[in-house]
Write a protein that holds these residues in place. Structure first.
Motif, short mmCIF file in Angstrom:
data_model
loop_
_atom_site.label_atom_id
_atom_site.label_comp_id
_atom_site.label_asym_id
_atom_site.label_seq_id
_atom_site.Cartn_x
_atom_site.Cartn_y
_atom_site.Cartn_z
N ALA B 55 44.59 144.13 11.64
CA ALA B 55 43.63 143.21 11.00
C ALA B 55 43.91 143.17 9.51
O ALA B 55 44.32 144.18 8.91
N ILE B 56 43.74 142.01 8.93
CA ILE B 56 43.90 141.86 7.47
C ILE B 56 42.58 141.29 6.95
O ILE B 56 42.04 140.32 7.48
N ILE B 57 42.07 141.98 5.96
CA ILE B 57 40.81 141.52 5.35
C ILE B 57 41.09 141.25 3.89
O ILE B 57 41.53 142.15 3.16
N SER B 58 40.84 139.99 3.47
CA SER B 58 41.22 139.63 2.10
C SER B 58 40.13 138.83 1.41
O SER B 58 39.44 138.01 2.03
N ASP B 59 40.03 139.05 0.11
CA ASP B 59 39.18 138.20 -0.73
C ASP B 59 39.92 136.87 -0.90
O ASP B 59 41.16 136.81 -0.77
#
Lengths: 525, 128
Positions: B55-59
């Protein structure tokens, strides 16, 4: 000049009164003299008729008798056509009487034939003279009309011969140029009314016309400069018409002074230039103001973007830290620590909300809020709002209910914006409802529109408060509370609804709670 | 709580404090995770090109390469990895755009923690 008069000009020989020889002058004088003395003419006619008759009585004149009677008929020319006829008839009678009373010296048949021939000849003379007189009368009348026209014309009318010598000069020409008629007659246009710098061109034009019959200024309306007797030059508008009068070329020119018109034109041009300059200056000023406003707007947008980001970033992480601690990520907390942290969380959340409201207001005022529309199920949206508000409502033991109809048609709206509008109104309702109260959100149809209602059991609004409740920065009157905000929630809700071409209203009475209504058209543009 | 021992997560945000918040939050609720962090899109892309993530969580708003740009490139590198985008208030249109580009979800800051954790849990559980 009217075409009729110009036609009359071309049909009628313009009277070239330039002294055409001694003979002409004598005839003119005799003409004038006899026309002025009709009684003298009548007397002469009577004498001539009597003398011819008597002569015929004594010396039968034969065919020559008609000569004797033609002369009085000729004299009748200076009277009227009726007079010519009368004299002719009298002569005819006398010829017949002369034949009857004086014995002929020749056979009767010859005498009768002579007299009949004589009668015929005087008849022809009579007809000729009557016709001639009629023509002359017409000519005279035509000349009088022409004279009257030219004398009273508003334009100067100047006639010139092929050499450019003036042959006609009407009273208006005298007024315009200051020359009397007798002073200019026979003089050239060059030496009178044409300014020095136009003279060469004028002479050249005359020469070319004499050679080719063509002229560049003929039969056209042109503007040029003319010169008065006193040397002053002024602009004129003129038309020059060439005429062929009995094989002789003449020119007739119609001129008018256009000094006033030129001046008015110059003033108008000047005014037009001034106006253009002012418009240009104003446009430049407006452009400059517009640039500055755009600059201010850019700076504001940049400020809002930067400030909001720079302020929200630490708030977000602060909230994150506090929530992590309350979650127990950093270990267990005692009650006091938890209480402190909960307060920090509340304040941070409040600050975040304030910053977000200010940002929304800024975007709405700048007209930069973009709508991203999708089909939205209203009851689903209401459920989400209620879910979000559950913690807030629980803190005050406020009951959240919904009677929303799942069969409501979907709306094509920006879900986030309408969600925010409903959330703001419902949050406001919770804020102002005392502990233990109820806030309900439901929806129904009003015709083709969809209505979302938020009702509370709060203290209600007075008549004075109702009109202000959607005003920016209005925070209500005398309502104690710790989460007052800065009074933007309802104003933003109103703007968001109106962006969807919907409407928002409130019904309320003190002590009876309030009902806020959002009405949205079915397919918002 | 289901164990996600072998799961790797990449956190991208130019706010280092928030990275710390998430780094503490996720394992606390979701179990042991391999967590990498990046403070810029460029740094994140370099990590994505080297490592696989679950999973990639980005602003979204970051200097240089923003979250949307990173999303497009990350999907090229790891098309099956769920990409969660975090937007600021007022940037919901960026969230919509991200969903159209293929993002797994978007959340508005300050994030709803429960919703966020549910999203990440589902993302990590999704076939990859």
């Amino acid at each position: 000049m009217q075409e009729k008069d110009q036609g009359a000009l071309s049909r009628t020989a313009i009277n070239v009164r330039n002294g055409g020889g001694m003979q002409g002058r004598l005839i003119d004088r005799l003409n004038t003299h006899l026309r002025a003395r009709p009684r003298t003419v009548v007397a002469i006619i009577i004498i001539l008729l009597t003398a011819t008759f008597l002569l015929d009585m004594w010396v039968p004149l034969g065919i020559v008798v008609w000569v004797g009677y033609v002369v009085p008929i000729l004299f009748a020319f200076w009277l009227s056509p009726a007079s010519i006829l009368l004299v002719t008839l009298t002569s005819a009678l006398l010829i017949v009487l002369g034949l009857a009373w004086s014995p002929p010296g020749m056979p009767v048949s010859f005498a009768v034939a002579n007299r009949v021939l004589g009668l015929g000849l005087i008849g022809i003379a009579c007809l000729f003279l009557v016709h001639r007189q009629a023509s002359e009368s017409m000519l005279e009348a035509s000349e009088r009309r022409l004279e009257a026209t030219l004398d009273n014309a508003l334009d100067a009318v100047i006639g010139a011969d092929a050499e450019g010598r003036i042959i006609r000069w009407n009273p208006r020409a005298k007024q315009l140029f200051g020359w009397e008629s007798e002073e200019v007659m026979g003089r050239t246009l060059t030496e009178t009314i044409i300014p020095p710098n136009y003279r060469e061109r004028h002479e050249e034009g005359l020469r070319r016309f004499r050679e080719t019959g063509q002229g560049t200024i003929l039969k056209r309306r042109i503007e040029m400069t003319s010169r008065s007797r006193h040397g002053s030059e002024f602009p004129v508008e003129l038309t020059v018409i060439p005429l062929n009068v009995s094989g002789t070329v003449e020119f007739i020119a119609f001129l008018r002074d256009i000094s006033e018109r030129k001046q008015a034109q110059e003033e108008r041009d000047q005014w037009s230039q001034t106006l253009e300059r002012r418009v240009s200056e104003r446009t430049e000023a407006l452009r400059s103001v517009n640039e500055k406003l755009q600059e201010v707007d850019k700076v504001r947008s940049a400020f809002v973007a930067i400030a909001s980001h720079e302020i929200r970033t630490p708030l977000t992480s602060t909230l994150g830290y506090v929530e992590n601690m309350l979650d127990g990520v950093t270990g267990s907390l005692n009650e006091r620590q938890a209480q402190y942290l909960r307060q920090v969380k509340e304040n941070t959340t409040r600050l975040t909300r304030l910053i977000n409201e200010l940002l929304d207001l800024s975007l709405i005022e700048a007209g930069r809020l973009q709508l991203h529309k999708t089909n939205v199920l209203v009851d689903e949206l209401i459920r989400d709002v209620l879910k979000t508000l559950q913690p807030l409502a629980q803190d005050k033991s406020i009951r959240l209910v919904s009677d929303s109809n799942a069969a409501m048609p979907s709306l094509k709206v920006d879900r986030d914006k309408i969600y925010q509008a409903v959330l703001n109104i419902a949050q406001n309702a919770i804020k102002f409802t005392p502990n233990g109260g109820t806030v309900s959100i439901d929806s129904d149809s009003v015709g083709e529109a969809v209505r979302i209602r938020v009702r509370d059991t709060g203290p209600g609004l007075s008549e004075e408060e109702i009109p202000k409740v959607f005003d920016k920065f209005y925070t209500g009157t005398g309502v104690p509370g710790r989460n007052e905000g800065i009074g933007l929630g309802l104003a933003i809700a109103k703007s968001l609804v109106e962006l969807h071409e919907g409407s928002i209203s409130v019904r309320s009475r003190p002590g009876e709670g309030s009902t806020f209504c959002i009405t949205l058209p079915p397919n918002c543009a | 709580m289901a164990s996600t021992t072998d799961r790797s997560v990449l956190l991208v945000d130019d706010d280092r404090d928030f990275l710390i918040v998430l780094q503490d939050l996720l394992p606390f609720h979701l179990g042991q995770l391999n967590i990498d962090t990046a403070t810029s899109g460029t740094e994140a892309l370099a990590l994505i090109q080297r490592n696989h993530y679950d999973a990639i969580i980005s602003d979204v708003r970051m200097p240089g390469m923003d979250g949307l740009d990173l999303l497009k490139r990350a999907l090229k590198e790891q098309p099956k990895t769920p990409f969660l985008l975090m937007t600021a208030h007022g940037d919901s249109h960026l969230g919509h755009e991200a969903m159209e580009l293929g993002a797994y979800a978007y959340l508005e800051k300050p994030i709803d923690r429960q919703y966020f954790l549910d999203c990440v849990r589902r993302a990590l559980a999704s076939p990859n």
